[in-house]
Scaffold this motif. Structure first.
Motif, mmCIF file in Angstrom:
data_model
loop_
_atom_site.group_PDB
_atom_site.id
_atom_site.type_symbol
_atom_site.label_atom_id
_atom_site.label_comp_id
_atom_site.label_asym_id
_atom_site.label_seq_id
_atom_site.Cartn_x
_atom_site.Cartn_y
_atom_site.Cartn_z
ATOM 1 N N LEU A 1 2.596 1.743 -3.494
ATOM 2 C CA LEU A 1 1.554 2.222 -4.277
ATOM 3 C C LEU A 1 1.106 3.790 -4.076
ATOM 4 O O LEU A 1 1.227 4.459 -5.158
ATOM 5 N N HIS B 1 -8.941 0.623 -2.048
ATOM 6 C CA HIS B 1 -8.814 1.957 -1.020
ATOM 7 C C HIS B 1 -9.181 3.237 -1.492
ATOM 8 O O HIS B 1 -9.758 4.025 -0.623
ATOM 9 N N ARG B 2 -9.448 3.512 -2.849
ATOM 10 C CA ARG B 2 -10.338 4.537 -3.163
ATOM 11 C C ARG B 2 -11.610 4.585 -2.719
ATOM 12 O O ARG B 2 -12.255 5.531 -2.265
ATOM 13 N N ARG C 1 -7.396 10.901 -11.594
ATOM 14 C CA ARG C 1 -7.252 9.782 -12.354
ATOM 15 C C ARG C 1 -8.602 9.749 -13.132
ATOM 16 O O ARG C 1 -8.546 8.488 -13.676
ATOM 17 N N ASP D 1 1.037 -1.122 0.033
ATOM 18 C CA ASP D 1 -0.018 -0.140 0.060
ATOM 19 C C ASP D 1 0.821 1.145 -0.013
ATOM 20 O O ASP D 1 0.667 2.034 -0.623
ATOM 21 N N PHE E 1 -1.567 1.846 -14.459
ATOM 22 C CA PHE E 1 -1.275 0.847 -13.607
ATOM 23 C C PHE E 1 -0.107 -0.045 -14.076
ATOM 24 O O PHE E 1 0.601 -0.691 -13.263
ATOM 25 N N ARG F 1 -7.054 9.041 -2.013
ATOM 26 C CA ARG F 1 -7.476 9.471 -3.211
ATOM 27 C C ARG F 1 -6.545 10.284 -4.158
ATOM 28 O O ARG F 1 -5.850 11.151 -3.417
ATOM 29 N N LEU G 1 1.942 6.883 -6.734
ATOM 30 C CA LEU G 1 0.876 7.688 -7.306
ATOM 31 C C LEU G 1 1.356 9.124 -6.792
ATOM 32 O O LEU G 1 0.815 10.040 -7.598
ATOM 33 N N ARG H 1 -5.895 -2.994 -5.388
ATOM 34 C CA ARG H 1 -5.456 -2.063 -4.325
ATOM 35 C C ARG H 1 -6.026 -0.826 -4.257
ATOM 36 O O ARG H 1 -6.729 -0.329 -3.533
ATOM 37 N N TYR H 2 -5.874 -0.101 -5.754
ATOM 38 C CA TYR H 2 -6.178 1.118 -5.975
ATOM 39 C C TYR H 2 -7.698 1.423 -5.720
ATOM 40 O O TYR H 2 -8.250 2.220 -5.012
ATOM 41 N N THR H 3 -8.513 0.541 -6.372
ATOM 42 C CA THR H 3 -9.819 0.538 -6.365
ATOM 43 C C THR H 3 -10.514 0.260 -4.992
ATOM 44 O O THR H 3 -11.252 1.170 -4.442
#
Length: 365
Positions: free
Chosen positions: A20, A53-54, A226, A17, A32, A60, A24, A49-51
């Motif tokens: 990542l 946590h966002r 994004r 995390d 990605f 974000r 970002l 992971r991104y999806t």
């Protein structure tokens, strides 16, 4: 979101995390696949992971405008209120489009915020007219931000070492070009840049003027850095190809940068303190530069006023804060006095005000 099993609290970010988020922060719109290649994992892992946590609000990506590139002036504002009025006044400030980093500070009677104005001559609307006349506001102090030692596209995660220097370099975009007068008025199809006459390199660059479509673009990026090109094309009225070129142009001009707004608790930070230092003028630059290197400092800048150096400090707990203040801060040159003010509630960060989101402590200022 994962939980750690303790009263349903979200689990702290793990190593992947953190890597990542660092990726970002380095390039908020990096594909990605490119991030995955640097992190040594699959594209699908990065996307999941991104999806996750966002979607949970853990972090974000935001696309933000650099105020100085637009000729704007930033003010660090401290508002003293009656105890029962502080939260409504803070919420009203947070809803304004010209504010960021709105928080309730220690005691619940002080509001801290950053306000932006087109120039130092256009700051009176909020600072001199509206706030002083607001019922239950008993005092307003505004400090003009003169110089930023650390902040903007730089973040706490940038100091964390989650990515190696080589990994960060693989993701880093080219440094911004010097804005030229030709690009101050932005035809969206233009992607050519001029560095200006070499004899004029010492002259301040002219402020960049944004079109209405540019402003709509920044509004969308402030909600989601994004956001897909098709979505950005819909809000600007441009084609996806034009949007891609304009994003590249604004970033190359130093107008657009990307930031990651994340939940501080998931990084293990339990205390955020606003630090106001009074520094001897001859030592201000050296002290500010030294302060900016501290791993506890999320933002540092020189300001007007008797306390001429401001910093946002993040620590794991009050014991760590005490150690920091009595070691690194105590060793700074030229410090005459120090004032610290803990943040007790966060309302708004660098992006737009999300009234429906949980008031979790967020990154940086």
């Amino acid at each position: 979101m994962k939980t750690d099993g303790t009263a349903g609290r979200p689990a702290p970010f793990d190593e992947l995390d953190r890597r990542l988020i660092h990726a970002l922060q380095t390039d908020g719109r990096a594909p990605f696949s490119r991030i995955a290649a640097v992190l040594g994992v699959s594209d699908q892992t990065v996307a999941r992971r991104y999806t996750r946590h966002r979607g949970s609000g853990a972090f974000r990506v935001l696309g933000l405008a650099e105020p100085r590139a637009l000729g704007e002036v930033e003010w660090l504002v401290r508002v003293q209120c009656a105890p029962d009025a502080a939260l409504p006044v803070a919420e009203a400030l947070a809803r304004r489009p010209d504010t960021s980093w709105v928080s309730l500070m220690s005691g619940g009677t002080e509001i801290a915020a950053v306000c932006r104005s087109a120039s130092s001559e256009h700051s009176d609307a909020l600072l001199l007219q509206k706030l002083p006349r607001t019922p239950s506001v008993v005092g307003v102090a505004a400090h003009c931000l003169l110089h930023e030692f650390y902040g903007g596209p730089q973040s706490m995660i940038s100091k964390s070492g989650a990515l190696t220097a080589e990994e960060a370099a693989r993701l880093s975009p080219p440094p911004p070009l010097r804005p030229s007068p030709k690009l101050s008025t932005p035809p969206p199809l233009s992607t050519s840049f001029e560095r200006g006459d070499p004899h004029e390199q010492g002259a301040p660059p002219l402020p960049v003027v944004l079109s209405d479509a540019d402003r709509r673009l920044f509004e969308a990026l402030g909600r989601d850095g994004r956001a897909p090109l098709d979505e950005l094309a819909a809000v600007t009225g441009w084609s996806p190809t034009t949007v891609r070129r304009r994003l590249a142009a604004l970033r190359a001009e130093g107008v657009l940068y990307y930031d990651v707004d994340y939940d501080l608790r998931l990084f293990g930070y339990g205390v955020m303190v606003a630090l106001w230092l009074s520094v001897e003028p001859a030592e201000l630059a050296a002290t500010g530069e030294a302060l900016a290197t501290h791993p506890e400092v999320a933002f540092a800048g020189a300001t007007t006023g008797p306390n001429n150096l401001f910093a946002s400090v993040l620590c794991r707990d009050t014991s760590a804060l005490y150690t920091y203040l009595t070691t690194r801060v105590a060793a700074l040159p030229g410090v005459r006095t120090m004032e610290s003010s803990p943040r007790i509630r966060h309302l708004k960060g660098p992006g737009p005000y999300l009234a429906f989101s949980p008031a979790a402590p967020r990154s940086r200022r």
